[in-house]
Design a protein around this motif. Structure first.
Motif, mmCIF file in Angstrom:
data_model
loop_
_atom_site.group_PDB
_atom_site.id
_atom_site.type_symbol
_atom_site.label_atom_id
_atom_site.label_comp_id
_atom_site.label_asym_id
_atom_site.label_seq_id
_atom_site.Cartn_x
_atom_site.Cartn_y
_atom_site.Cartn_z
ATOM 1 N N LYS A 108 -8.145 13.358 12.728
ATOM 2 C CA LYS A 108 -7.985 13.282 11.281
ATOM 3 C C LYS A 108 -8.080 11.825 10.813
ATOM 4 C CE LYS A 108 -6.734 17.683 10.765
ATOM 5 N NZ LYS A 108 -6.687 18.071 12.183
ATOM 6 N N ALA A 109 -8.434 11.674 9.561
ATOM 7 C CA ALA A 109 -8.420 10.373 8.892
ATOM 8 C C ALA A 109 -7.660 10.544 7.585
ATOM 9 C CB ALA A 109 -9.842 9.880 8.629
ATOM 10 N N VAL A 110 -7.240 9.445 6.998
ATOM 11 C CA VAL A 110 -6.593 9.499 5.687
ATOM 12 C C VAL A 110 -7.573 9.005 4.640
ATOM 13 C CG1 VAL A 110 -4.240 9.283 6.551
ATOM 14 C CG2 VAL A 110 -5.548 7.231 6.014
ATOM 15 N N SER A 111 -7.415 9.511 3.443
ATOM 16 C CA SER A 111 -8.320 9.179 2.347
ATOM 17 C C SER A 111 -7.516 9.004 1.070
ATOM 18 C CB SER A 111 -9.354 10.296 2.163
ATOM 19 O OG SER A 111 -10.148 10.075 1.024
ATOM 20 N N PHE A 112 -7.809 7.966 0.320
ATOM 21 C CA PHE A 112 -7.122 7.747 -0.949
ATOM 22 C C PHE A 112 -7.548 8.795 -1.976
ATOM 23 C CE2 PHE A 112 -4.728 3.921 -0.500
ATOM 24 C CZ PHE A 112 -5.360 3.186 0.476
ATOM 25 N N THR A 113 -6.572 9.324 -2.702
ATOM 26 C CA THR A 113 -6.860 10.152 -3.862
ATOM 27 C C THR A 113 -6.585 9.379 -5.152
ATOM 28 O OG1 THR A 113 -4.631 11.106 -3.759
ATOM 29 C CG2 THR A 113 -6.408 12.310 -2.655
ATOM 30 N N GLU A 114 -5.559 8.530 -5.120
ATOM 31 C CA GLU A 114 -5.250 7.670 -6.266
ATOM 32 C C GLU A 114 -4.705 6.325 -5.793
ATOM 33 O OE1 GLU A 114 -4.880 11.864 -7.589
ATOM 34 O OE2 GLU A 114 -3.406 10.769 -6.376
ATOM 35 N N MET A 115 -5.003 5.297 -6.567
ATOM 36 C CA MET A 115 -4.355 3.994 -6.437
ATOM 37 C C MET A 115 -4.474 3.312 -7.790
ATOM 38 S SD MET A 115 -5.218 0.585 -4.211
ATOM 39 C CE MET A 115 -4.846 1.246 -2.581
ATOM 40 N N TRP A 116 -3.361 3.162 -8.473
ATOM 41 C CA TRP A 116 -3.407 2.604 -9.818
ATOM 42 C C TRP A 116 -2.128 1.804 -10.079
ATOM 43 C CZ3 TRP A 116 -1.388 7.106 -8.454
ATOM 44 C CH2 TRP A 116 -0.307 7.651 -9.161
ATOM 45 N N THR A 117 -2.186 0.936 -11.090
ATOM 46 C CA THR A 117 -1.043 0.102 -11.440
ATOM 47 C C THR A 117 -0.344 0.663 -12.667
ATOM 48 O OG1 THR A 117 -1.999 -1.906 -10.506
ATOM 49 C CG2 THR A 117 -0.312 -2.210 -12.175
ATOM 50 N N GLN A 118 0.991 0.608 -12.639
ATOM 51 C CA GLN A 118 1.808 1.005 -13.784
ATOM 52 C C GLN A 118 2.613 -0.197 -14.258
ATOM 53 O OE1 GLN A 118 4.148 4.551 -13.192
ATOM 54 N NE2 GLN A 118 2.566 5.547 -11.963
#
Length: 235
Positions: A108-118
């Motif tokens: 398995k690998a990991v994958s970003f679904t979201e990355m954002w600044t608040q």
């Protein structure tokens, strides 16, 4: 003939659990944990702050602060080439966390679904929630954390315990009776947790805003089997 109701038998331990363990070899098995992982990486602050400010400036120009939830949220930027080192570290750490928790991650690998600044302004808050839609790991990277600012809170996910809970002896102490655990953020702090662990932010009391990156990762089939944690896929 009238029957007299028996008084309930009241049991109070004469010894503490520690004494019972010592005297009778009581074994305590801790299972079904809710791990939270914390690391300090101030070396990423400069580049992440730069990209976050660029993205926040776009939002500030496009709309005004909401009166009820006064915050700005950027779009996703995990695909920005300047974020490669930051994204790769998060992806490798997320893979390692799941692997060490006992999940079969070899293919398995990991994958970003979201990355954002608040950017949360005074009186803003974040309600308790979880991330679905395939997310496996969630996390935060704190950029600016003024005094009297929000704390990040993780909530007990065990519905059975919530239903039949008892009052805590001291809500300021982290114990097996705790309903929630809170952390005081500081710049450069990074937190990881399983996505099923509900989280929130307390109301922001500082005049200056708190800023942090929020990221979610899912699990996908790896392009090829490898023994080392693969870099996060950017899709």
């Amino acid at each position: 003939m009238n029957k007299v109701a028996k008084k309930p038998k009241v049991c109070k331990a004469a010894e503490s659990v520690a004494e019972v363990v010592k005297n009778t070899q009581l074994q305590v098995a801790h299972h079904f944990p809710c791990p939270i992982y914390i690391i300090e990486r101030p070396d990423f602050l400069e580049v992440v702050n730069t990209i976050s400010e660029e993205a926040l400036d776009v939002q500030r120009k496009e709309r005004d602060l909401n009166e009820i939830y006064p915050l700005y949220m950027t779009g996703n930027f995990f695909g920005d080439s300047r974020m490669f080192g930051f994204s790769e570290f998060i992806g490798a750490t997320a893979w390692n966390i799941l692997n060490e928790q006992g999940y079969a991650m070899q293919d398995k690998a990991v994958s970003f679904t979201e990355m954002w600044t608040q950017e949360h302004h005074k009186h803003s808050a974040m309600d308790a929630h979880v991330h679905g839609f395939g997310s496996q790991i969630v996390g935060f990277y704190f950029l600016e954390t003024p005094e009297n600012g929000s704390h990040v809170v993780f909530h007990d996910p065990r519905a059975g315990k919530v239903q039949i809970d008892l009052p805590e002896q001291d809500v300021n102490m982290a114990t097996p009776a705790s309903k929630a655990i809170n952390f005081i953020p500081k710049p450069g702090m990074m937190i990881f947790a399983n996505s099923w662990l509900s989280h929130s932010f307390t109301r922001h009391a500082a005049d200056l805003p708190i800023k942090f990156v929020h990221f979610n990762l899912t699990v996908i089939p790896a392009p090829q089997t490898c023994a080392m944690p693969p870099a996060a896929e950017i899709i």
